[in-house]
Write a protein that holds these residues in place. Structure first.
Motif, PDB file in Angstrom:
ATOM      1  N   GLY A 127       1.902  -1.223  21.705  1.00 11.09           N
ATOM      2  CA  GLY A 127       3.279  -0.724  21.624  1.00 11.09           C
ATOM      3  C   GLY A 127       4.062  -1.291  20.456  1.00 11.09           C
ATOM      4  O   GLY A 127       4.618  -0.537  19.648  1.00 11.09           O
ATOM      5  N   PRO A 128       4.129  -2.624  20.318  1.00 13.43           N
ATOM      6  CA  PRO A 128       4.855  -3.202  19.177  1.00 13.43           C
ATOM      7  C   PRO A 128       4.241  -2.847  17.818  1.00 13.43           C
ATOM      8  O   PRO A 128       4.961  -2.727  16.827  1.00 13.43           O
ATOM      9  N   VAL A 129       2.925  -2.673  17.760  1.00 14.52           N
ATOM     10  CA  VAL A 129       2.276  -2.299  16.504  1.00 14.52           C
ATOM     11  C   VAL A 129       2.717  -0.901  16.091  1.00 14.52           C
ATOM     12  O   VAL A 129       3.087  -0.659  14.932  1.00 14.52           O
ATOM     13  N   ILE A 130       2.694   0.020  17.049  1.00 14.82           N
ATOM     14  CA  ILE A 130       3.134   1.394  16.777  1.00 14.82           C
ATOM     15  C   ILE A 130       4.590   1.394  16.337  1.00 14.82           C
ATOM     16  O   ILE A 130       4.952   2.046  15.354  1.00 14.82           O
ATOM     17  N   GLN A 131       5.411   0.666  17.046  1.00 18.14           N
ATOM     18  CA  GLN A 131       6.825   0.601  16.713  1.00 18.14           C
ATOM     19  C   GLN A 131       7.030   0.040  15.302  1.00 18.14           C
ATOM     20  O   GLN A 131       7.837   0.555  14.527  1.00 18.14           O
ATOM     21  N   TYR A 132       6.308  -1.008  14.953  1.00 19.80           N
ATOM     22  CA  TYR A 132       6.429  -1.619  13.635  1.00 19.80           C
ATOM     23  C   TYR A 132       6.090  -0.615  12.529  1.00 19.80           C
ATOM     24  O   TYR A 132       6.818  -0.486  11.541  1.00 19.80           O
ATOM     25  N   VAL A 133       4.969   0.073  12.683  1.00 20.91           N
ATOM     26  CA  VAL A 133       4.540   1.005  11.628  1.00 20.91           C
ATOM     27  C   VAL A 133       5.518   2.181  11.540  1.00 20.91           C
ATOM     28  O   VAL A 133       5.864   2.619  10.438  1.00 20.91           O
ATOM     29  N   GLU A 134       5.989   2.682  12.682  1.00 19.35           N
ATOM     30  CA  GLU A 134       6.988   3.756  12.656  1.00 19.35           C
ATOM     31  C   GLU A 134       8.252   3.300  11.931  1.00 19.35           C
ATOM     32  O   GLU A 134       8.806   4.040  11.109  1.00 19.35           O
ATOM     33  N   GLU A 135       8.709   2.076  12.225  1.00 22.20           N
ATOM     34  CA  GLU A 135       9.902   1.546  11.559  1.00 22.20           C
ATOM     35  C   GLU A 135       9.653   1.363  10.058  1.00 22.20           C
ATOM     36  O   GLU A 135      10.558   1.594   9.246  1.00 22.20           O
ATOM     37  N   LEU A 136       8.441   0.976   9.685  1.00 20.47           N
ATOM     38  CA  LEU A 136       8.089   0.826   8.278  1.00 20.47           C
ATOM     39  C   LEU A 136       8.205   2.175   7.562  1.00 20.47           C
ATOM     40  O   LEU A 136       8.826   2.272   6.506  1.00 20.47           O
ATOM     41  N   PHE A 137       7.629   3.202   8.141  1.00 24.14           N
ATOM     42  CA  PHE A 137       7.714   4.542   7.556  1.00 24.14           C
ATOM     43  C   PHE A 137       9.169   4.985   7.445  1.00 24.14           C
ATOM     44  O   PHE A 137       9.586   5.502   6.405  1.00 24.14           O
ATOM     45  N   ASN A 138       9.926   4.789   8.515  1.00 21.99           N
ATOM     46  CA  ASN A 138      11.318   5.224   8.513  1.00 21.99           C
ATOM     47  C   ASN A 138      12.172   4.421   7.539  1.00 21.99           C
ATOM     48  O   ASN A 138      13.071   4.979   6.908  1.00 21.99           O
ATOM     49  N   SER A 139      11.887   3.131   7.380  1.00 21.23           N
ATOM     50  CA  SER A 139      12.672   2.311   6.447  1.00 21.23           C
ATOM     51  C   SER A 139      12.452   2.744   5.002  1.00 21.23           C
ATOM     52  O   SER A 139      13.286   2.484   4.145  1.00 21.23           O
ATOM     53  N   MET A 195       0.828  -1.174   0.000  1.00 21.90           N
ATOM     54  CA  MET A 195       0.000   0.000   0.000  1.00 21.90           C
ATOM     55  C   MET A 195       0.880   1.248   0.000  1.00 21.90           C
ATOM     56  O   MET A 195       0.661   2.150  -0.803  1.00 21.90           O
ATOM     57  N   ILE A 196       1.852   1.291   0.898  1.00 22.11           N
ATOM     58  CA  ILE A 196       2.755   2.434   0.963  1.00 22.11           C
ATOM     59  C   ILE A 196       3.597   2.500  -0.310  1.00 22.11           C
ATOM     60  O   ILE A 196       3.792   3.579  -0.877  1.00 22.11           O
ATOM     61  N   GLU A 197       4.066   1.343  -0.758  1.00 21.97           N
ATOM     62  CA  GLU A 197       4.867   1.307  -1.978  1.00 21.97           C
ATOM     63  C   GLU A 197       4.076   1.838  -3.173  1.00 21.97           C
ATOM     64  O   GLU A 197       4.627   2.547  -4.015  1.00 21.97           O
ATOM     65  N   LEU A 198       2.798   1.510  -3.250  1.00 25.45           N
ATOM     66  CA  LEU A 198       1.964   2.003  -4.339  1.00 25.45           C
ATOM     67  C   LEU A 198       1.834   3.526  -4.265  1.00 25.45           C
ATOM     68  O   LEU A 198       1.926   4.211  -5.287  1.00 25.45           O
ATOM     69  N   ASP A 199       1.623   4.055  -3.061  1.00 23.41           N
ATOM     70  CA  ASP A 199       1.558   5.510  -2.901  1.00 23.41           C
ATOM     71  C   ASP A 199       2.880   6.158  -3.306  1.00 23.41           C
ATOM     72  O   ASP A 199       2.888   7.236  -3.911  1.00 23.41           O
ATOM     73  N   ILE A 200       3.992   5.522  -2.966  1.00 24.30           N
ATOM     74  CA  ILE A 200       5.300   6.052  -3.369  1.00 24.30           C
ATOM     75  C   ILE A 200       5.412   6.053  -4.892  1.00 24.30           C
ATOM     76  O   ILE A 200       5.834   7.049  -5.493  1.00 24.30           O
ATOM     77  N   GLU A 201       5.031   4.946  -5.518  1.00 23.77           N
ATOM     78  CA  GLU A 201       5.076   4.848  -6.987  1.00 23.77           C
ATOM     79  C   GLU A 201       4.209   5.913  -7.646  1.00 23.77           C
ATOM     80  O   GLU A 201       4.568   6.472  -8.676  1.00 23.77           O
ATOM     81  N   GLN A 202       3.069   6.192  -7.036  1.00 29.13           N
ATOM     82  CA  GLN A 202       2.126   7.168  -7.609  1.00 29.13           C
ATOM     83  C   GLN A 202       2.420   8.592  -7.132  1.00 29.13           C
ATOM     84  O   GLN A 202       1.673   9.518  -7.457  1.00 29.13           O
ATOM     85  N   ASP A 203       3.480   8.749  -6.355  1.00 33.90           N
ATOM     86  CA  ASP A 203       3.903  10.057  -5.849  1.00 33.90           C
ATOM     87  C   ASP A 203       2.769  10.811  -5.155  1.00 33.90           C
ATOM     88  O   ASP A 203       2.524  11.987  -5.400  1.00 33.90           O
ATOM     89  N   CYS A 204       2.058  10.084  -4.272  1.00 35.88           N
ATOM     90  CA  CYS A 204       0.917  10.702  -3.586  1.00 35.88           C
ATOM     91  C   CYS A 204       0.945  10.458  -2.074  1.00 35.88           C
ATOM     92  O   CYS A 204      -0.072  10.608  -1.403  1.00 35.88           O
ATOM     93  N   VAL A 205       2.115  10.108  -1.552  1.00 35.79           N
ATOM     94  CA  VAL A 205       2.233   9.733  -0.138  1.00 35.79           C
ATOM     95  C   VAL A 205       1.620  10.775   0.788  1.00 35.79           C
ATOM     96  O   VAL A 205       0.851  10.445   1.691  1.00 35.79           O
ATOM     97  N   ARG A 206       1.934  12.041   0.571  1.00 39.79           N
ATOM     98  CA  ARG A 206       1.494  13.092   1.498  1.00 39.79           C
ATOM     99  C   ARG A 206       0.203  13.791   1.072  1.00 39.79           C
ATOM    100  O   ARG A 206      -0.217  14.752   1.721  1.00 39.79           O
ATOM    101  N   GLN A 207      -0.416  13.328   0.037  1.00 43.79           N
ATOM    102  CA  GLN A 207      -1.644  13.961  -0.431  1.00 43.79           C
ATOM    103  C   GLN A 207      -2.823  13.556   0.453  1.00 43.79           C
ATOM    104  O   GLN A 207      -2.884  12.431   0.962  1.00 43.79           O
ATOM    105  N   ASP A 208      -3.760  14.488   0.617  1.00 41.66           N
ATOM    106  CA  ASP A 208      -4.986  14.170   1.355  1.00 41.66           C
ATOM    107  C   ASP A 208      -5.636  12.930   0.760  1.00 41.66           C
ATOM    108  O   ASP A 208      -5.760  12.815  -0.461  1.00 41.66           O
ATOM    109  N   GLY A 209      -6.016  12.009   1.619  1.00 37.64           N
ATOM    110  CA  GLY A 209      -6.706  10.811   1.186  1.00 37.64           C
ATOM    111  C   GLY A 209      -5.813   9.660   0.773  1.00 37.64           C
ATOM    112  O   GLY A 209      -6.312   8.569   0.501  1.00 37.64           O
TER     113      GLY A 209
END
Length: 125
Positions: A106-118, A1-15
């Motif tokens: 806690g681990p869920v939050i950490q996982y998603v934060e690490e995903l964004f940062n990676s 999902m994140i990779e698709l947003d990156i490919e479509q250059d819309c990561v920070r767009q509303d929605g």
């Protein structure tokens, strides 16, 4: 999902899915901090706990106007006893549920934060 947003250059767009995921992450983190504050407080103030949680999680991402609106609305928050009554919980059962949430999320939050940062997206936007 994140990779698709990156490919479509819309990561920070509303929605975008990525932006929505970041908002869900902040919501979960807000509840985590709120519950931690309620658990450790001896007093009856959900308002104080909510204020600490808001300042830690959402305030850095909100404009001055939104922060002022939140500030003016905090007096409408219930007391701890009112909150527990509306949730049909007592002090002991609520504490167990809140501790369980904090431990599990806690681990869920950490996982998603690490995903964004990676993906070099960061979480401070």
């Amino acid at each position: 999902m994140i990779e698709l947003d990156i490919e479509q250059d819309c990561v920070r767009q509303d929605g975008s899915h990525t932006r929505n995921l970041l908002r869900v992450l902040r919501g979960l983190n807000m509840f985590r901090v709120l519950y931690e504050e309620i658990i450790k407080s001896d007093g009856n103030s959900v308002r104080d706990a909510a204020e600490v949680a808001y300042e830690k999680v959402f305030a850095p991402h909100h404009s001055w106007g939104v922060r002022r609106a939140v500030e003016s609305g905090k007096d409408t928050l219930p007391t701890k006893s009112q909150l527990l009554k509306s949730l049909n919980e007592d002090e002991g059962s609520a504490k167990v549920e809140m501790q369980s949430f904090v431990r599990i999320i806690g681990p869920v939050i950490q996982y998603v934060e690490e995903l964004f940062n990676s993906m070099q997206l960061g979480i401070d936007w």
